[in-house]
Design a protein around this motif. Structure first.
Motif, PDB file in Angstrom:
ATOM      1  N   TRP A  48       0.824  -1.219   0.000  1.00 30.97           N
ATOM      2  CA  TRP A  48       0.000   0.000   0.000  1.00 30.97           C
ATOM      3  C   TRP A  48       0.851   1.261   0.000  1.00 30.97           C
ATOM      4  O   TRP A  48       0.379   2.337  -0.335  1.00 30.97           O
ATOM      5  CB  TRP A  48      -1.000  -0.021   1.171  1.00 30.97           C
ATOM      6  N   SER A  58       1.739   1.349  -3.797  1.00 32.90           N
ATOM      7  CA  SER A  58       0.612   1.722  -4.665  1.00 32.90           C
ATOM      8  C   SER A  58       0.229   3.193  -4.495  1.00 32.90           C
ATOM      9  O   SER A  58      -0.527   3.730  -5.298  1.00 32.90           O
ATOM     10  CB  SER A  58      -0.609   0.860  -4.329  1.00 32.90           C
ATOM     11  N   GLN A  72      -4.510  -4.486  -6.462  1.00 33.43           N
ATOM     12  CA  GLN A  72      -3.105  -4.728  -6.074  1.00 33.43           C
ATOM     13  C   GLN A  72      -2.813  -6.217  -5.918  1.00 33.43           C
ATOM     14  O   GLN A  72      -1.677  -6.661  -6.121  1.00 33.43           O
ATOM     15  CB  GLN A  72      -2.756  -3.957  -4.789  1.00 33.43           C
ATOM     16  N   ASP A  90       1.982   0.667 -11.605  1.00 36.67           N
ATOM     17  CA  ASP A  90       1.863  -0.259 -10.471  1.00 36.67           C
ATOM     18  C   ASP A  90       2.977  -1.313 -10.470  1.00 36.67           C
ATOM     19  O   ASP A  90       3.604  -1.563  -9.440  1.00 36.67           O
ATOM     20  CB  ASP A  90       0.490  -0.940 -10.492  1.00 36.67           C
ATOM     21  N   HIS A 139       5.939  -1.765  -7.640  1.00 34.47           N
ATOM     22  CA  HIS A 139       6.176  -3.008  -6.883  1.00 34.47           C
ATOM     23  C   HIS A 139       7.592  -3.532  -7.129  1.00 34.47           C
ATOM     24  O   HIS A 139       8.195  -4.124  -6.230  1.00 34.47           O
ATOM     25  CB  HIS A 139       5.106  -4.055  -7.224  1.00 34.47           C
TER      26      HIS A 139
END
Ligand code: GAP
Length: 514
Positions: free
Chosen positions: A77, A80, A221, A343, A347
């Motif tokens: 989180w 993101s 996600q 995204d 990550h």
């Protein structure tokens, strides 16, 4: 407007009275913006989900599904952007002690001005009758122009403040437009502050070993962090998609409009991974495909519109909403977003693991771009309920409430009704039930007059009522009543699976999409 609000209230109470949606924890006076689905609601919801799931995974050879956990590593989180930027601007009224979203207070003020314009237009339309030219009236009437100008000034100030994340300016707008608390009626406001919408809890049992984790605010996600798992184990080649249906949680400050804005809700999301540079073609493909999915339900093409985003999130290069005409206006039901490689790159950065795709045709590795389609199950449910609800005046002064649900989505497909509880009719009815129950959700009912039973089935949107009478016992025919037309026809029992199957088939709905 007032009439539409009345209809909405009726829909909410109908949903409760007929086992579609209950307020959560009702015997403890409920829990704000949390709802439970009842015996009919869960069936309707499951049918919506099946329609979506099958349209994705059956109709696209290159889309597969997953079901990821609600709890995920908290760094997800951070990566993101949800820890730092998933905020709503909130403001408290010192007199009522109530908390509001500053943006919603201002949007309500804008809506009030728009209502004034609509009222002027409605008044003039009544006065001029058939000769009324609405477009001309809106362009020339002094009072309308005055309201319109006030609305536009407010709207552009508001939009700029939101885009700039300028909390002081939001507070100033509330001050300048003398916006009052709807409960206390006062303007005794605090400053505007940011409020993160994620629910936080602890994982682990001993105090020193606990870790703060979040209830996921979106399912997407879970797809991104499983990109490589699915791509490798499924030997997927770009372009391909991953679909998921699951719960999401947001600590919404303003809980309004029934299941439109909930704190616990469900999403159906699909991330479609593509080569960089090809994303806008796929964005347009999904924009069209998703609207087609909605329209195939036959709830009225005029009830949908796109809302293309002018101001895009920093990582997006295109975004649109599909809006549906609810009784409280056109509202977002689904979002389609071109999210670039944001995204997956984030990550990669936060996890330190390489997240790339080796493209055998290009003989190179890269981070795929992503088109996302994201629809709320509950908002979809609400749109189906609202567009289906009708109060009908019948001949002879009678009324009925009927849900014209798309037949493939109806919780019960047919009701099996012996006319009376004797003369072999219940036994015959049971035989029919035993024949149909493997293929269709059926309900057997023998209590009350057949007229009352028809009304109960209309109220839950059952497409067909099968009545077993004296003649059935003699010649194996029944009367088949259509929910929408109330017409009855005599048909052979052996014909029932075909007739009901054709009308209620999910496959026929899916065939409209290809
Ligand atoms: N992954 C992208 C995403 O979550 P979003 O626009 O925040 O985008 C997508 O949400 C959809 O989820 C919305 O179009 C809406 O249908 C649904 N949704 C969002 N917040 C909701 C809430 N509080 N209650 C019910 N549905 C909600």
């Amino acid at each position: 407007m007032a009439q539409k609000e009345d209809v909405f209230k009726k829909i909410v109470s109908h949903a409760k009275e007929y086992g579609f949606v209950f307020p959560s924890s009702e015997i403890y006076d409920g829990l704000g913006a949390v709802y439970d689905y009842g015996q009919n609601g869960v069936e309707l919801k499951n049918n919506i989900k099946r329609y979506w799931w099958e349209s994705m995974t059956l109709l696209h050879e290159n889309i597969v599904g997953i079901d990821s956990a609600i709890f995920m590593h908290p760094t997800i989180w951070k990566a993101s952007g949800h820890v730092d930027a998933f905020n709503d601007p909130l403001i408290d009224n010192k007199d009522s002690k109530k908390r509001y979203r500053a943006d919603v207070l201002i949007e309500d003020e804008i809506a009030k001005i728009e209502e004034k314009i609509d009222k002027e237009v409605a008044k003039a339309a009544k006065r001029f009758g058939d000769s009324f030219d609405e477009a001309m009236f809106r362009q020339t009437n002094g009072r309308v122009l005055e309201h319109q100008q006030k609305r536009d000034v407010l709207h552009s100030r508001y939009e700029k403040a939101m885009n700039d994340n300028d909390l002081k300016e939001l507070r100033q707008i509330i001050e300048d437009y003398a916006i009052v608390d709807p409960i206390s009626g006062t303007r005794n406001w605090t400053d505007v502050r940011q409020f993160n919408l994620m629910f936080k809890t602890q994982m682990g049992s001993s105090a020193d070993a606990t870790m703060d984790v979040y209830l996921r605010p979106e399912t997407a996600q879970g797809i991104f962090v499983n990109f490589l798992n699915v791509q490798k184990t499924g030997r997927m080649r770009l372009p391909f998609g991953i679909a998921q249906i699951g719960k999401a949680f947001r600590n919404e400050i303003v809980a309004r409009q029934f299941i439109f804005r909930m704190r616990e809700f469900e999403q159906m999301e699909m991330q479609f991974f593509v080569r960089p540079g090809e994303e806008l073609n796929y964005f347009n493909y999904w924009k069209e495909a998703r609207l087609k999915w909605h329209k195939a339900l036959g709830m009225g093409d005029e009830k949908y519109r796109y809302h293309d985003h002018e101001k895009l999130a920093h990582y997006a290069n295109a975004a649109t909403d599909i809006e549906f005409q609810m009784p409280f206006g056109f509202k977002e039901v689904e979002g389609i977003h071109s999210r670039t490689d944001f995204d997956l790159s984030q990550h990669e950065k936060f996890s330190g693991k390489k997240i790339q795709y080796f493209d055998p045709e290009l003989n190179e590795s890269y981070t795929p771009y992503v088109i996302e389609t994201s629809i709320g199950v509950d908002r979809m449910f609400l749109s189906v309920l609202c567009s289906s609800y009708e109060e009908q005046q019948l001949e002879g002064g009678d009324t009925r409430v009927v849900l014209h649900l798309p037949k493939a989505l109806a919780p019960v497909k047919c009701a099996i009704l012996p006319l009376v509880k004797k003369d072999g009719m219940p036994e015959k009815a049971r035989e029919i039930m035993d024949m149909l129950k493997f293929d269709f959700a059926c309900q057997y009912e023998e209590k009350d007059s057949v007229g009352k039973r028809y009304r109960r089935q209309d109220a839950i949107g059952t497409p067909f009522c099968i009545t077993i009478d004296g003649q059935t016992v003699e010649d194996n025919t029944v009367t088949l009543r259509d929910r929408d037309t109330m017409q009855q026809e005599r048909v052979a029992i052996s014909e029932l699976p075909r007739i009901i199957g054709e009308a209620c088939s999910l496959n026929n709905l899916l065939k409209k999409l290809v």
